[in-house]
Design a protein around this motif. Structure first.
Motif, short mmCIF file in Angstrom:
data_model
loop_
_atom_site.label_atom_id
_atom_site.label_comp_id
_atom_site.label_asym_id
_atom_site.label_seq_id
_atom_site.Cartn_x
_atom_site.Cartn_y
_atom_site.Cartn_z
N MET A 53 0.82 -1.20 0.00
CA MET A 53 0.00 0.00 0.00
C MET A 53 0.86 1.26 0.00
SD MET A 53 -2.79 1.59 -0.17
CE MET A 53 -4.13 0.43 0.10
N ALA A 54 1.95 1.24 0.78
CA ALA A 54 2.86 2.39 0.79
C ALA A 54 3.48 2.60 -0.58
CB ALA A 54 3.94 2.18 1.85
N LEU A 55 3.84 1.51 -1.26
CA LEU A 55 4.39 1.62 -2.62
C LEU A 55 3.34 2.19 -3.56
CD1 LEU A 55 6.54 1.14 -4.76
CD2 LEU A 55 5.75 -1.25 -4.91
N GLU A 56 2.12 1.72 -3.44
CA GLU A 56 1.04 2.23 -4.30
C GLU A 56 0.88 3.74 -4.14
OE1 GLU A 56 -3.73 1.89 -4.06
OE2 GLU A 56 -2.68 -0.01 -4.45
N GLN A 57 0.94 4.22 -2.91
CA GLN A 57 0.79 5.65 -2.67
C GLN A 57 1.96 6.44 -3.27
OE1 GLN A 57 0.38 5.69 1.59
NE2 GLN A 57 -1.80 5.14 1.55
N ARG A 58 3.18 5.88 -3.18
CA ARG A 58 4.34 6.57 -3.77
C ARG A 58 4.21 6.64 -5.29
NH1 ARG A 58 7.30 3.60 0.06
NH2 ARG A 58 8.04 2.14 -1.53
N VAL A 59 3.76 5.53 -5.89
CA VAL A 59 3.59 5.51 -7.34
C VAL A 59 2.54 6.53 -7.77
CG1 VAL A 59 2.78 4.11 -9.29
CG2 VAL A 59 4.37 3.13 -7.62
N ALA A 60 1.42 6.58 -7.03
CA ALA A 60 0.36 7.54 -7.37
C ALA A 60 0.84 8.98 -7.26
CB ALA A 60 -0.84 7.31 -6.46
N GLN A 61 1.71 9.26 -6.33
CA GLN A 61 2.25 10.61 -6.16
C GLN A 61 3.33 10.93 -7.20
OE1 GLN A 61 3.57 10.58 -2.10
NE2 GLN A 61 1.49 10.59 -1.26
N GLN A 62 4.09 9.91 -7.60
CA GLN A 62 5.23 10.15 -8.48
C GLN A 62 4.84 10.30 -9.94
OE1 GLN A 62 8.11 10.80 -7.37
NE2 GLN A 62 9.69 10.32 -8.87
N LEU A 63 3.90 9.50 -10.42
CA LEU A 63 3.59 9.50 -11.84
C LEU A 63 3.22 10.89 -12.38
CD1 LEU A 63 1.62 6.16 -12.39
CD2 LEU A 63 3.93 6.73 -13.15
N PRO A 64 2.39 11.68 -11.69
CA PRO A 64 2.04 12.98 -12.24
C PRO A 64 3.20 13.96 -12.33
CG PRO A 64 0.42 12.28 -10.60
CD PRO A 64 1.60 11.38 -10.47
N THR A 65 4.35 13.64 -11.74
CA THR A 65 5.50 14.53 -11.81
C THR A 65 6.45 14.16 -12.94
OG1 THR A 65 6.93 13.28 -10.28
CG2 THR A 65 5.34 14.82 -9.31
N ALA A 66 6.05 13.20 -13.80
CA ALA A 66 6.89 12.81 -14.94
C ALA A 66 7.08 14.00 -15.87
CB ALA A 66 6.27 11.64 -15.68
N GLN A 67 8.29 14.10 -16.43
CA GLN A 67 8.59 15.22 -17.33
C GLN A 67 9.02 14.76 -18.71
OE1 GLN A 67 11.45 17.62 -15.08
NE2 GLN A 67 9.77 18.98 -14.50
N THR A 68 9.88 13.75 -18.79
CA THR A 68 10.35 13.27 -20.08
C THR A 68 10.33 11.76 -20.12
OG1 THR A 68 12.70 13.19 -19.46
CG2 THR A 68 11.88 15.28 -20.35
N ALA A 69 10.28 11.25 -21.36
CA ALA A 69 10.35 9.80 -21.59
C ALA A 69 11.29 9.56 -22.76
CB ALA A 69 8.97 9.23 -21.89
N GLN A 70 12.11 8.53 -22.64
CA GLN A 70 13.03 8.19 -23.71
C GLN A 70 13.01 6.68 -23.91
OE1 GLN A 70 17.11 9.08 -22.90
NE2 GLN A 70 17.86 8.32 -24.88
N VAL A 71 12.63 6.25 -25.11
CA VAL A 71 12.62 4.83 -25.46
C VAL A 71 13.86 4.53 -26.30
CG1 VAL A 71 11.45 3.01 -26.75
CG2 VAL A 71 10.12 4.60 -25.37
N ARG A 72 14.59 3.51 -25.89
CA ARG A 72 15.75 3.04 -26.65
C ARG A 72 15.39 1.71 -27.28
NH1 ARG A 72 17.15 4.64 -21.87
NH2 ARG A 72 17.62 2.57 -21.04
N ALA A 73 15.52 1.65 -28.59
CA ALA A 73 15.14 0.45 -29.32
C ALA A 73 16.01 -0.73 -28.88
CB ALA A 73 15.28 0.68 -30.82
N ALA A 74 15.50 -1.94 -29.12
CA ALA A 74 16.23 -3.14 -28.77
C ALA A 74 17.59 -3.15 -29.45
CB ALA A 74 15.44 -4.37 -29.18
N ALA A 75 18.62 -3.51 -28.68
CA ALA A 75 19.98 -3.48 -29.19
C ALA A 75 20.27 -4.60 -30.17
CB ALA A 75 20.97 -3.53 -28.03
N ALA A 76 19.50 -5.69 -30.09
CA ALA A 76 19.73 -6.84 -30.95
C ALA A 76 18.40 -7.56 -31.16
CB ALA A 76 20.76 -7.79 -30.32
#
Length: 322
Positions: free
Chosen positions: A162-185
């Motif tokens: 439950m504590a982890l769930e609350q941290r995730v709920a608080q953290q997600l809205p503070t996301a700023q950037t996302a970077q996807v790196r394609a599979a290396a092989a």
């Protein structure tokens, strides 16, 4: 204890009213077959519909500025179509670094599966918690914006989870950037890095969704799974035991309208673990295994992937007479 699908929908309706401080369901909604919100819940399910209906009252979280704000990924990074790549995978959290670059172990609970994120239809959902935590998201180049998160209704007996769930709920809205790196092989997994306003970063590994693996959208259906497996014929296994299932249909208000005949289910339901003595009604997505229009000769014609368990009941098994 037995959970009924229609009762679950009604409970979610009440949760929406309380959370938004507004009436999303009129007083006669449960009695009216035209109830659009309950129809939405029955079609897409409590987890996604709960997030969708609450989006109206979930304002984007403020983004603090300061020296810890992460810059966007380097322009030398190969361009990736973020809007296409994010929904093509479920993303498993494998590491977290704080603003100083140090590993942060608070984002994992011992003996539990790691957090997974899925992006679909403008919603991001965090799974493997007590509840499904979700919010709306928008992508603009490398910029990622997530609205304030909401959660489903399941009680949680594990304080750490439950504590982890609350941290995730608080953290997600503070996301700023996302970077996807394609599979290396070939055969390797793509990697996703999420950067947050507090300077921390999440590293996630991609796992292809069923839609990606099977090349298209699945057919949604409900199956009732009997509490006991039965003997069945299997070309490769002696003394094989199979699930016994029957089709269930619901109307737009979550009321059961049709029950099919019991049949032997050849194969498995991906993500479903059968427990002897427990009867379940599950919502699954069915995908064709056809490749270039041809079905496999030595395997079932369809793959079934668990979406949610909508009803469960513990029953007493009948033991054979001595």
């Amino acid at each position: 204890m037995e959970m009924r699908y229609g009762e679950w929908l009604a409970a979610l309706a009440q949760r929406f009213d309380e959370s938004c401080h507004m009436t999303l369901f009129p007083s006669d909604a449960l009695a009216s077959p035209r109830s659009s919100h309950l129809g939405l819940l029955a079609r897409v399910g409590p987890a996604l519909a709960a997030a969708a209906l609450l989006a109206a009252c979930a304002q984007p979280a403020p983004q603090p500025a300061g020296p810890n704000v992460n810059p966007p990924p380097s322009p030398t990074t190969p361009a990736v179509d973020m809007a296409r790549q994010l929904p093509a995978y479920t993303w498993e959290l494998v590491a977290v670094r704080d603003a100083r670059g140090q590993n942060d172990a608070r984002w994992r609970v011992a003996d539990r599966q790691p957090v997974r994120l899925s992006f679909k239809d403008g919603r991001v959902a965090a799974q493997n918690l007590c509840n499904v935590v979700s919010g709306g998201y928008q992508v603009d180049g490398a910029q990622l914006r997530i609205s304030r998160a909401v959660a489903t209704l399941r009680a949680c007996p594990e304080p750490g989870l439950m504590a982890l769930e609350q941290r995730v709920a608080q953290q997600l809205p503070t996301a700023q950037t996302a970077q996807v790196r394609a599979a290396a092989a070939p055969g390797a997994a793509p990697q996703l890095t999420l950067a947050f306003a507090d300077g921390s970063q999440w590293e996630l590994t991609g796992h292809a969704t069923p839609e990606t693996r099977y090349g298209g959208a699945g057919e949604r259906m409900f199956l009732e799974v009997a509490p006991q497996k039965v003997s069945c014929n299997h070309p490769l296994m002696r003394n094989a035991m199979c699930l016994r299932v029957r089709d269930i249909q619901y109307d737009g208000n979550g009321r059961k309208t049709k029950v099919g005949q019991w049949r032997i289910f050849q194969g498995d339901i991906e993500g479903y673990q059968h427990q002897a003595g427990v009867r379940n009604i599950v919502r699954v997505n069915r995908y064709s295994r056809a490749v270039n229009g041809r079905l496999p000769a030595d395997a079932p014609s369809h793959a079934y992937v668990l979406d949610i368990v909508v009803e469960t009941e513990t029953v007493r098994l009948r033991l054979p007479k001595p």
